[in-house]
Structures are given as structure tokens and as C-alpha cells.
Design a protein around this motif. Structure first.
Motif, PDB file in Angstrom:
ATOM      1  N   PRO A  38       0.834  -1.208   0.000  1.00 12.07           N
ATOM      2  CA  PRO A  38       0.000   0.000   0.000  1.00 12.07           C
ATOM      3  C   PRO A  38       0.865   1.252   0.000  1.00 12.07           C
ATOM      4  O   PRO A  38       0.567   2.218  -0.693  1.00 12.07           O
ATOM      5  CB  PRO A  38      -0.791  -0.127   1.293  1.00 12.07           C
ATOM      6  N   LEU A  40       3.894   1.592  -1.197  1.00 14.14           N
ATOM      7  CA  LEU A  40       4.481   1.775  -2.531  1.00 14.14           C
ATOM      8  C   LEU A  40       3.472   2.401  -3.496  1.00 14.14           C
ATOM      9  O   LEU A  40       3.812   3.251  -4.303  1.00 14.14           O
ATOM     10  CB  LEU A  40       4.953   0.425  -3.084  1.00 14.14           C
ATOM     11  N   GLN A  41       2.217   1.965  -3.383  1.00 15.10           N
ATOM     12  CA  GLN A  41       1.191   2.535  -4.272  1.00 15.10           C
ATOM     13  C   GLN A  41       1.061   4.031  -4.055  1.00 15.10           C
ATOM     14  O   GLN A  41       0.848   4.790  -4.980  1.00 15.10           O
ATOM     15  CB  GLN A  41      -0.173   1.860  -4.031  1.00 15.10           C
ATOM     16  N   ARG A  42       1.191   4.423  -2.779  1.00 16.63           N
ATOM     17  CA  ARG A  42       1.055   5.839  -2.471  1.00 16.63           C
ATOM     18  C   ARG A  42       2.208   6.618  -3.107  1.00 16.63           C
ATOM     19  O   ARG A  42       2.019   7.678  -3.691  1.00 16.63           O
ATOM     20  CB  ARG A  42       1.039   6.059  -0.946  1.00 16.63           C
ATOM     21  N   LEU A  44       3.918   5.762  -5.660  1.00 12.49           N
ATOM     22  CA  LEU A  44       3.707   5.785  -7.114  1.00 12.49           C
ATOM     23  C   LEU A  44       2.738   6.899  -7.499  1.00 12.49           C
ATOM     24  O   LEU A  44       2.957   7.638  -8.452  1.00 12.49           O
ATOM     25  CB  LEU A  44       3.136   4.444  -7.577  1.00 12.49           C
ATOM     26  N   LEU A  45       1.693   6.961  -6.698  1.00 13.91           N
ATOM     27  CA  LEU A  45       0.648   7.943  -6.978  1.00 13.91           C
ATOM     28  C   LEU A  45       1.193   9.357  -6.884  1.00 13.91           C
ATOM     29  O   LEU A  45       0.848  10.235  -7.669  1.00 13.91           O
ATOM     30  CB  LEU A  45      -0.493   7.746  -5.987  1.00 13.91           C
ATOM     31  N   GLU A  46       2.083   9.561  -5.898  1.00 12.88           N
ATOM     32  CA  GLU A  46       2.673  10.885  -5.720  1.00 12.88           C
ATOM     33  C   GLU A  46       3.808  11.126  -6.708  1.00 12.88           C
ATOM     34  O   GLU A  46       4.395  12.201  -6.716  1.00 12.88           O
ATOM     35  CB  GLU A  46       3.225  11.029  -4.289  1.00 12.88           C
ATOM     36  N   ALA A  47       4.149  10.071  -7.476  1.00 10.34           N
ATOM     37  CA  ALA A  47       5.230  10.138  -8.465  1.00 10.34           C
ATOM     38  C   ALA A  47       6.584  10.380  -7.809  1.00 10.34           C
ATOM     39  O   ALA A  47       7.444  11.067  -8.361  1.00 10.34           O
ATOM     40  CB  ALA A  47       4.942  11.186  -9.534  1.00 10.34           C
TER      41      ALA A  47
END
Lengths: 100, 881
Positions: A38, A40-42, A44-47
Motif C-alpha cells: 500500500p 508503494l502505491q502511495r 507511485l501515486l505521488e510520483a
């Protein structure tokens, strides 16, 4: 922050990140490793990191995460904030010792 | 990263959702395998390694969900929840339909009534700054809002400093020559600044000029938009045209806007200037007008009232004879217009609100039962990793979906009910309530609906959330949803049922009191027999009927003609029909009695010889009028019993003389008889003293004919109208109806009837809903206690014992509900005291009937489940474990 830190040296996949954190902290920080995802997804989302699929030597597909420029900057911000916090806690603890 | 960027990324993820899931799964799988491989290389057994890897990695499903949550839009889970909620409903359509129907009824009823309240009380009047417009009239002890005299008006206008303008209006009617013959057209006479004060400008032509209402000016008039369209085809050249209104040439100068409305004279087709031409307006003691004032900026109603009262006192000192006891009344125009429907609307809104409350209580009761049944499901979902917040949100979503559907259905119900109720209002009543044109789904109504729905949704989400398993997760799981923690539910559900029964008592007794009021009102002693009487009103034009003798002659001929028509038993006439109002009053003084200047106000009617015989009213003393009581003979008068009792207690009034306040010789008339009280006033008003003068001795140009017929009175109406027209085609004929119909449609009967019917409807539905609620609660309790009952029976309890155990429980609930309801309904009856007629707020009979009805119904509602409890087969009940 720790994930970002592990990625400063080289791009890693999820399992490697978990291992790296475990080893670097001398096995102190052994949380549920799955909670990495989870987070890591965050990122990724924040780039702050980017991901691409690569093949391992054993020819398995893995997702490898690389720190981006924005991520590096964010790490800097968080590190300084963390240091301020540690310093502050340190000062408070010292006061307690003096009084004690 | 910017919020927009994050949003874009989320959007990208949304479109690649399945790929995202697959990749994440693959990644996690790899991770777990790696841990497992590592452990095995350390020499751990295969199975053990697998287990430890799983532990080290954590709950995969939950982690996947959390990852998903990070990238997903918040509403995606909402969509999921909604989909799940809808699926839940389709799984138990019975529950869903019942709940939605109940909500639709409750919301529909309250939204409908609110739409009426909105149109009548909340929406501003369609004038400029309507809250600054005041209704200004004189006031008396008997008439808090009386009429204004023209002479007083002139002084008020001159002396006051609180109004920027003070104008007058009064109802009026005109005889208009149309291609179909003479027609009586309703209208109003207004002072020149009337429309400017309201802030209304004509769409065609011009407004009255200041001063155009002086006697010296040419008569001018304005048309209502509808009349312009209907009678003049919307032609512009009507402006400047001269019409003969009751014989008076009047120039049309303007047309009012299509949305113009004036409730006090809602059906007015024509507005003319109020030139003080008639005799009444020259006398200070004659009151025939209403005033409208626009408050100056910063002046409050109280200030204005105080000043007008001061002026009235000053005039009282100046003109003690005419102005004694004449005070002043100032109130917002909106209040004056809607004063009579206000209490009814509030009571009905209260009733609809209570109905909605019952519906909501019932639905939340249903939801509680379902929540109880779903404890196990929720526990499983919790074990599978659903957070408590997520579970709670599921209930909130289900509540919202339910309320949404209920609201949509409710709005449909409301739209239909609004149409139906609007169509049920008689034309005559509608004319007095033009503000109802603005009724519909206005922003106010939408806001009200939204508020009600949100409150209901809140209630429906909170109720089951209270039932969410907290810590006893494992217990709930193993328990199989049997009985754990059921006491809580039983108590809450039972308390809700008590509330329901109490509300049903309140609504039923409210409806009972209103119905009883209506019944009493329609069955009061009218003092005459209203059946088989046809009536119509006759309006004589000014030209050709200037002299008393001409009018008396016309009336006499008309009566003779009608008397000779087949089917007519007898015919009479009066200037004011019975069951109208305490109006057209006269100030009287009695010869030989001390007079202190206080006005003795009595109803005054001029009636023909056969008036009393036609009505079959009773003569108590003396004699009735005869043919010789005409202009050639000394004036005579009949009085009613109330007048005799009030002014001649213990004496014989026959032979005594009545005169005006100054006892001028030509006003003196001798009392020749006493008749029993005829209901002159509205049905719900107090009967006043009345005097009846001989029409032939004081003939007016407007009167109503009463005909007692052998056939049905309706069938005679066309022939009667034709008879009047045959006598003189220029005479106006209007309001052809029967006396019974007239009483039936009179405003007081109408208002009481609609209140009683609507409240009865609400009460009926509430009664049904509360009994369903009681039945549901008891059956549920029985089904929950099946095991307990089985054990009891296995231990030797008799079926009758079980029976009475359940009935006792149910009886306790309905008893509490009924007792609480009685208390509340007495309080509620006090609130609607102004709507009650001839009934006390604690009418024992009504309450007894309500209690008996509810007790019987709740016994029935509980009997079925208790019978089921008593027939429980102990073996089966226990084996079911």
C-alpha cells in the motif's frame, strides 16, 4: 521515508526493499512485510518513485522501483523534518535526565 | 505533487484497474514465495515455511484492499457499497418494498402538506417588499379586524406618520351587458394609489392617477389579465373603451399583469376607483372598507399599531357618537390573507410529521431486525478484514439507498396528492386562495424534502450501526446469530413500538376530535329546515331602480311569479342568506331604555313576508310580517331570541321600539314578533342578536331569493334564473345553488371538513403502520425466543402459559403506548383548540373509542404471533440447535 531511503542507492523490487529495511535495521523493524505494498502505491501515486517490470536472473517478472527526482527532494524534506524531531525529542529527554 | 496530478493518476489507474490488480497480485505472490524460499533454505519444513511466510507477509486480502484504497477514488467503494445495498434489497424484496412504501407514504404526506404551507405561509406575496405591507382596519371588541369607514380613513391617511401610503379597497360587483345577457361580474373598488402601494404596474395602459378617485373625476377601471383575455380577446384597443358597469359608463384605462393576484378579492375581474359616491361612505358610522398601508423604512408593526390606535382614540374623542369603541388594527398583510387557514395548515403539518415519524420508526425497526439477522454476516466480513468503519459505512449506504428510493416514491406520491387536493378545493374557495397557484415543488419544498430525507437516512444508518458487533466478534460467529445481546435490541425495538402506538393514539384522537367537531358543526340547530330550498341572488342595476318603490315593486312581482311556478311551495327573500356571517350589522338603541353610548351591534337583514315560512323558522311570540307591512304603513321589525334575551331580559319585547343611535324619528320601528334564532353567522361562529326588517319598507338593490320546492331544488334553478331574466333582462342573477349545498360549501364547513378528512387519512395510515410495527416486533421476539419457549415447554409449561406470556409482553407495550398517547393527545388537542367546535380537548368519548380501537387492534396484532409461539413444537425447536 525508509522506502525512499533504500531506493537511493539502486532500484529495487518489493521483496528486496523489505529485506533491505530488515537488514539495515538489524532485524528490529520487522513489521508485516505486505504493508510495504500500500505504501508503494502511495509513492507511485505521488510520483516519488516509478516502477517498471524486469526479469530476474531466474527469469521471473518483478516490478522494480526507482527513485524519481521528486522523490529525492521529498526524501530530503522528510529527513530534515525527522532530524528536527529526533533532536527535539533528544532535548526533552536530556531535560528529564537532569531533573531526575 | 499537485492535487490535480494525483487525480489524473488515479483516473489512469481507474481505466487500468484489472491490470493493476493482476500486477499487484503477482508482485505480492513473488514476495511471499521469496520469503518462503528463504525460510526453506534455512532448513524450515515446507509447511511451516509456508505458514511463517504468510504470517510475515500479513493479510493479503486486506493489504490488497489497502493498496487499492490508495489509488482508488473514494466513490469507487461507495459504488461498491451501493451495488451491494441494492443486491441486499433485491434479495429480500418484501422488506425493501415494505420499507420504501412506508417511507413514500410518510414523505409524500408531509411534503404535500408542506407544499401547501409553503404556498400559503412561506412564499412572499407577489408584491414589492411584501413584508412592509400592512393590513390596516378599525377594530372593535367583537371584530378584532373590522371594516374601515371612509371618513375615518381620510383622517387616518392625513394624520398618520408611519405609512408612506395608506390605501383602501372593498369588494364590489358590477352588472355587465354581455352578448349572453346581463352578467354579474365580481370586482373591487380601490383608492387611486392602491396598485402603486402594492408595487404592481399594469401591463397595458396606465395606472390610476393620484386623485382619480375623487367624486369629480370620470369613473375609470382596470381589467384583470384573465378578464382581458376572456372577455376582450386580449385586444389592445380595449384601453380607452367605455363599458357600462351597472349602468355607470366607465373608461378602461389599463390591464393588470397576468401574475397579479389579490387574495381578499381573488375573483375580481375589474378594479374601479373607490369614489365615495354611495351613502355609506359619507357617513362616519358606516364601515365598508379595508386599508392597506406600506410602512415607512424603520417603522415596526408595533409602532404603527400604537400610532393608529392613538389616532383612533383622538377620533373617538372628536366624534363620540360614531367612533365610540372604534380602535385600530395593524397586521402584516400576509397574515390577514392567510389567517383562517394558518391553524389548519399547522395542525395538518403536525399530523403529517407524526405520520412520517411512525413510518421512520417502523422502517428503523425493520432495519434493526435485519441488522440482528446480519450480525453473523457482519462478523464474517469483519473477520475477512473489513474495518468497522467500512462495515458502518455499508449500513449508512444501505440507509441512504433506502431513503433515496423512498424519497423518489414519496415525491411521486406528493405530486399526485397535491394535484388531487388542489382539485378538491372548490372554485369559490380557490378564488380566495390565489397564492395556491404558486404551489408545487418549489426550492422550499425541495429543501424540506432533502432535510427530511437526510434525517431519515441518519436514523436508518445509526439504528443498525448500534447493532454492529463490537468486541464479541468470535462470539457472534460461533453464536450463529442466535440470541447474543438480544436484550438490547428487544428493549430498543420495544421502546420504538411504544412511541409508534403513542403517535397513533395522538393522530387517531386528533382525527376523532376534528371529525366530532365537524359532525357537531353540521348538526347544530340551524333554527330552520335547509332541505329543498333553492337560492339565487339578484342584483338590480342602478338605472331604472333609483327609487325604493321601483325596487320593492320588482321584488314583489318576482315573488308572485315564482310563487305561481309549478313545484314551488313557498318563496321568500332576504338581503343576507342564513349561514353567511355576523355581518351587515346595525347599531341600535331602544326607546325607553338607558343608553350609555356603547354600540349595540346586531345583525340586520331585510326579509320578505314569507321568508320565515319558507325557512320553516319558529315564531315564538307576536306575529310575522304581513302584506300590509309596506312603505305605506308604520315601520315594524322582528327580533330573534338572542336579541330578546340580551336586551329585554324578563320583559315582553312586543310593542317596544328600536331606533338608530340618535333615535331619529324616521328610524323608529316597532317590534311585532320574536322568532327563534336562525343561524345567520358562519357555522362555527357564535349566534348574534338579529333584527329582521320588512323588505318592502327598506328595499335594497341586492337580495337573495329562497324557494322551497317539492322536486329536487337543483332541478328548479334554471327555471328560477329564467324567471328573473324574463322579468327584466338587465337584472343580474348569480350564485344559483341550494341552501344545503351552500352550507356544505361554506368556508367554515369546508375548512373543518378538509381538516377532518386529511387528519382522518393520516390517522388511518398511522394506525395501520403502528399495528404492523407491533405485529413485527412481537413476531420477531417470538422467533428469537423459540428456543427459550421450547425449553419452557419441555420443562412442562402449558401452551396457555406461553400464550399469555407473549400476550402479556405485547399488552405491556401497547398499554405504555396508549397511556403515553393519551397524555400527548390531550396536549396536542390543546394546540389545535381553535379548530375544535363544540368538543372539549379531553373529550372522553373520543379518547375511549380510540383506546378501545387500539387495544382491540393490538390484541389482534399480538394474537397471531403468540399463537405461533404456543404451537412451537419443543422437540423441533430444540433440535434446530
Amino acid at each position: 521515508m525508509m522506502i525512499l531511503k533504500t531506493l537511493t542507492r539502486c532500484p529495487l523490487h518489493g521483496y528486496a526493499i523489505a529485506q533491505s529495511i530488515r537488514q539495515m535495521s538489524d532485524e528490529v523493524l520487522t513489521v508485516e512485510e505486505g504493508s510495504l505494498y500500500p505504501a508503494l502505491q502511495r509513492l507511485l501515486l505521488e510520483a516519488w518513485v516509478k516502477a517498471e517490470w524486469k526479469r530476474t536472473p531466474s527469469n521471473r517478472r518483478v516490478r522494480v522501483y526507482t527513485l524519481t527526482t521528486a522523490g529525492r527532494k521529498q526524501l530530503g524534506v522528510e529527513l530534515s523534518r525527522f532530524e528536527q524531531m529526533v533532536a527535539a525529542i533528544g532535548r526533552v529527554m536530556r531535560d528529564v535526565e537532569v531533573e531526575g | 505533487m499537485s492535487a490535480a496530478g494525483r487525480w489524473m493518476n488515479r483516473l489512469l489507474y481507474l481505466f487500468r484497474r484489472s491490470r493493476f490488480e493482476a500486477e499487484l497480485r503477482e508482485e505480492m505472490e513473488f514476495h511471499r514465495e521469496q520469503i518462503e524460499a528463504e525460510l526453506r533454505s534455512d532448513g524450515t519444513a515446507r509447511q511451516e515455511a509456508h505458514r511463517r511466510a504468510a504470517v510475515q507477509f500479513g493479510n493479503t486480502t486486506r493489504l490488497r484492499e489497502r493498496s487499492h484504497d490508495v489509488v482508488a477514488f473514494r466513490w469507487e467503494t461507495v459504488v461498491q457499497d451501493v451495488r451491494y445495498a441494492v443486491r441486499q434489497m433485491t434479495h429480500s424484496p418484501g422488506f425493501a418494498i415494505t420499507a420504501i412504501l412506508m417511507l413514500a407514504l410518510g414523505i409524500g404526506a408531509s411534503v404535500t402538506i408542506f407544499a401547501f404551507v409553503d404556498a400559503a405561509l412561506l412564499q412572499p406575496l407577489p408584491y414589492a417588499q411584501p413584508d412592509r405591507l400592512m393590513d390596516v382596519t378599525e377594530s372593535l371588541a367583537l371584530f378584532p379586524r373590522g371594516n374601515l369607514s371612509y371618513q375615518d380613513y381620510l383622517d387616518w391617511k392625513r394624520m398618520n406618520s408611519v405609512f408612506t401610503s395608506l390605501e383602501i379597497y372593498t369588494g364590489s360587483g358590477y352588472l355587465l351587458q354581455t352578448p349572453d345577457g346581463t352578467e354579474a361580474v365580481p370586482g373591487a373598488r380601490v383608492s387611486a394609489g392602491f396598485f402603486r402601494t402594492l408595487g404592481v404596474t399594469p401591463v397595458e395602459g396606465r395606472d390610476f392617477r393620484p386623485g382619480e378617485d375623487a367624486v369629480s373625476e370620470l369613473p375609470v377601471g382596470m381589467l384583470s389579465y384573465a378578464t382581458w383575455q376572456k372577455r376582450f380577446g386580449g385586444r389592445r384597443d380595449v384601453i380607452g373603451q367605455t363599458l357600462k358597469l351597472s349602468g355607470v359608463p366607465t373608461t378602461i384605462i389599463g390591464v393588470l399583469p397576468s401574475d397579479f393576484q389579490f387574495a381578499p378579492r381573488g375573483n375580481a375581474e375589474l378594479f374601479t376607483t373607490a369614489q365615495p359616491t354611495n351613502g355609506c361612505e359619507r357617513r362616519r358610522s358606516c364601515h365598508n372598507l379595508y386599508g392597506i398601508g406600506r410602512l415607512k423604512d424603520g417603522v415596526t408593526v408595533a409602532t404603527a399599531l400604537a400610532e393608529m390606535k392613538g389616532i383612533a382614540q383622538q377620533l373617538e374623542r372628536q366624534y363620540p357618537d360614531s367612533n365610540r369603541g372604534q380602535g385600530a388594527s395593524v397586521m402584516p398583510l400576509a397574515r390577514a390573507i392567510t389567517g383562517d387557514v394558518r391553524p389548519i395548515l399547522f395542525v395538518l403539518l403536525g399530523g403529517a410529521g407524526l405520520l412520517l415519524l411512525i413510518a421512520c420508526v417502523n422502517v428503523s425497526n425493520l432495519l434493526l431486525v435485519r441488522a440482528e439477522k446480519r450480525r453473523q454476516e457482519m462478523a464474517v466480513r469483519g473477520a475477512l478484514g473489513a474495518s468497522r468503519v467500512r462495515l458502518a459505512r455499508q449500513y449508512v449506504t444501505e440507509g441512504l439507498v433506502l431513503v433515496l428510493l423512498g424519497t423518489v416514491a414519496g415525491l411521486a406520491v406528493a405530486t399526485v396528492m397535491m394535484r388531487v387536493l388542489h382539485a378538491m378545493i372548490s372554485k369559490q374557495m380557490l378564488a380566495g386562495m390565489p397564492y395556491l397557484q404558486g404551489m408545487g415543488l418549489t426550492p422550499h419544498v425541495w429543501a424540506f424534502t432533502a432535510t427530511v430525507s437526510l434525517l431519515a437516512a441518519g436514523l436508518f444508518s445509526i439504528a443498525p450501526i448500534l447493532r454492529l458487533p463490537v468486541a464479541a466478534l468470535r462470539q457472534s460467529l460461533s453464536d450463529g446469530g442466535r440470541s447474543g445481546g438480544s436484550t438490547f435490541w428487544r428493549r430498543l425495538g420495544a421502546n420504538l413500538v411504544i412511541v409508534e402506538v403513542a403517535i397513533a393514539v395522538v393522530l387517531l384522537s386528533g382525527a376523532g376530535l376534528l371529525s366530532k367537531s365537524l359532525w357537531k358543526m353540521l348538526h347544530i340547530d340551524l333554527g330552520f329546515e335547509p332541505d329543498h330550498i333553492a337560492t339565487l341572488s339578484v342584483d338590480l342595476p342602478a338605472r331604472g331602480f333609483e327609487k325604493d318603490a321601483q325596487r320593492a315593486q320588482f321584488a314583489q312581482t318576482l315573488l308572485e311569479r315564482v310563487q305561481n311556478m309549478p313545484g314551488v311551495q313557498s318563496v321568500g327573500l332576504t338581503t343576507t342568506l342564513p349561514v353567511s356571517c355576523n355581518c351587515n350589522t346595525d347599531w341600535v338603541r331602544f326607546v325607553g331604555k338607558p343608553y350609555n353610548g356603547i354600540h349595540n351591534e346586531v345583525n340586520n337583514r331585510e326579509v320578505s313576508t314569507a321568508f320565515f315560512q319558507t325557512l320553516r323558522a319558529k315564531l315564538l311570540r307576536g306575529r310575522l310580517f304581513t302584506e300590509t307591512d309596506d312603505a305605506a304603513h308604520p315601520k315594524v321589525v322582528l327580533i330573534n331570541e338572542s336579541l330578546a334575551k340580551k336586551y329585554f331580559p324578563g320583559e315582553d319585547p312586543i310593542g317596544k321600539k328600536i331606533g338608530d343611535t340618535e333615535l331619529t324619528p324616521q328610524s323608529l320601528r316597532e317590534i311585532v314578533g320574536v322568532v327563534s334564532d336562525i343561524k345567520d353567522s358562519a357555522l362555527d361562529a357564535e349566534e348574534w342578536p338579529a333584527e329582521y326588517e320588512a323588505f318592502a319598507q327598506d328595499p335594497s338593490s341586492y337580495f337573495s331569493v329562497l324557494v322551497r320546492t317539492s322536486p329536487k331544488p337543483e332541478s328548479m334553478l334554471p327555471a328560477l334564473s329564467a324567471a328573473v331574466r324574463a322579468l327584466n333582462p338587465e337584472v343580474g342573477v348569480e350564485d344559483q345553488t341550494t341552501l344545503e349545498q351552500r352550507i356544505h360549501n361554506s368556508p367554515s364547513a369546508w375548512l373543518h371538513r378538509s381538516a377532518a378528512w386529511l387528519m382522518g387519512g393520516f390517522a388511518g395510515i398511522a394506525f395501520l403502520l403502528s399495528m404492523i410495527g407491533l405485529y413485527g416486533t412481537i413476531s420477531y421476539s417470538v422467533s428469537q425466543r423459540k428456543r427459550e419457549i421450547g425449553v419452557r415447554m419441555a420443562l412442562g409449561a402449558q401452551r396457555s402459559t406461553i400464550h399469555s406470556m407473549i400476550l402479556r409482553e405485547a399488552g405491556r407495550l401497547s398499554c405504555f403506548g396508549i397511556v403515553a398517547g393519551i397524555g400527548c393527545s390531550i396536549a396536542a388537542a390543546n394546540l389545535m383548540g381553535s379548530l375544535l367546535f363544540g368538543v372539549r380537548t379531553w373529550d372522553v368519548a373520543t379518547l375511549a373509542v380510540v383506546v378501545a380501537l387500539l387495544a382491540a387492534a393490538s390484541l389482534l396484532a399480538c394474537y397471531l404471533p403468540s399463537r405461533r409461539a404456543a404451537t412451537v413444537n419443543p422437540v423441533e425447536a430444540l433440535r434446530a440447535e
